[in-house]
Design a protein around this motif. Structure first.
Motif, PDB file in Angstrom:
ATOM      1  N   ARG A  69       0.822  -1.203   0.000  1.00  0.00           N
ATOM      2  CA  ARG A  69       0.000   0.000   0.000  1.00  0.00           C
ATOM      3  C   ARG A  69       0.858   1.255   0.000  1.00  0.00           C
ATOM      4  N   SER A  75       0.327   4.057   1.360  1.00  0.00           N
ATOM      5  CA  SER A  75       0.416   4.667   2.691  1.00  0.00           C
ATOM      6  C   SER A  75       1.509   4.019   3.532  1.00  0.00           C
ATOM      7  N   GLU A  95      -7.518   4.078  -5.223  1.00  0.00           N
ATOM      8  CA  GLU A  95      -8.652   3.986  -4.305  1.00  0.00           C
ATOM      9  C   GLU A  95      -9.923   4.488  -4.977  1.00  0.00           C
TER      10      GLU A  95
END
Length: 216
Positions: free
Chosen positions: A50, A52, A204
């Motif tokens: 991911r 993040s 996303e």
């Protein structure tokens, strides 16, 4: 350029317009340290993990003092592993810790730790620059594309640069696939900021849904 595309782009920039470099705490300038930090971030972002987590891992490395190639090379393998773990980057931490050390040593040996030498050697030729970037251990086409996507903010000869993931985001939002048209939609924010926001929309679905809802 339709009004609806302008509205979508403006909403995207307003709600999600932050580069990944800024998110990782990098104040990007055409100087050795932030360019190196961007190289590290780009390598982390290119893994199957991911975004993040990659950003958090980069922040942890920098906060632990590994902000330049000399510091990265001088850190122990375990220190690099621990920093990556702090950011949640555990799936590839051992291999990545090795690659970060080897990459820092290579950059010091070949370019005195200064990526601007690569820029000078490439002289505006994107393929040459990408080849130079890909000499970095663990840096594949995706990582080189991420680096260019963000570095265009300070290396304008490579702008506008929208990599495949950014173009996926543009398609999802009904925006043009042509880099020059996207650059016009970016306006004063610049193509690097729009490209990062488009990547978020690609990664996303909720980002894209949020933009389309508020742009309407």
């Amino acid at each position: 350029m339709s009004a609806s595309q302008s509205a979508v782009a403006a909403t995207l920039l307003d709600r999600h317009g932050t580069t990944y470099a800024r998110e990782a705490g990098i104040t990007l300038k055409d100087t050795p340290q932030p360019l190196y930090q961007l190289l590290v971030l780009s390598s982390l972002l290119s893994a199957r993990i991911r975004a993040s987590v990659a950003v958090a891992a980069a922040r942890a490395l920098f906060q632990d003092g590994m902000r330049n190639p000399r510091a990265m090379a001088d850190a122990s393998w375990q220190e690099r592993v621990d920093a990556l773990g702090e950011g949640g980057y555990r799936r590839y931490d051992e291999r990545t810790a090795t690659q970060l050390g080897d990459g820092a040593e290579l950059l010091l040996d070949e370019h005195r730790g200064d990526l601007r030498q690569l820029r000078e050697e490439a002289d505006g030729d994107e393929q040459t620059l990408v080849q130079g970037l890909r000499e970095t251990p663990g840096m594949g086409p995706a990582g080189a594309g991420i680096f260019l996507r963000e570095a265009q903010a300070v290396w304008p000869e490579y702008a506008p640069h929208f990599d495949g993931k950014a173009l996926q985001g543009a398609e999802r939002l009904g925006l043009p696939q042509d880099p020059k048209r996207l650059a016009r939609l970016a306006g004063d924010a610049g193509p690097a900021v729009l490209a990062a926001a488009l990547v978020r929309a690609a990664l996303e679905k909720k980002v894209a849904d949020d933009v389309l809802e508020h742009a309407g």
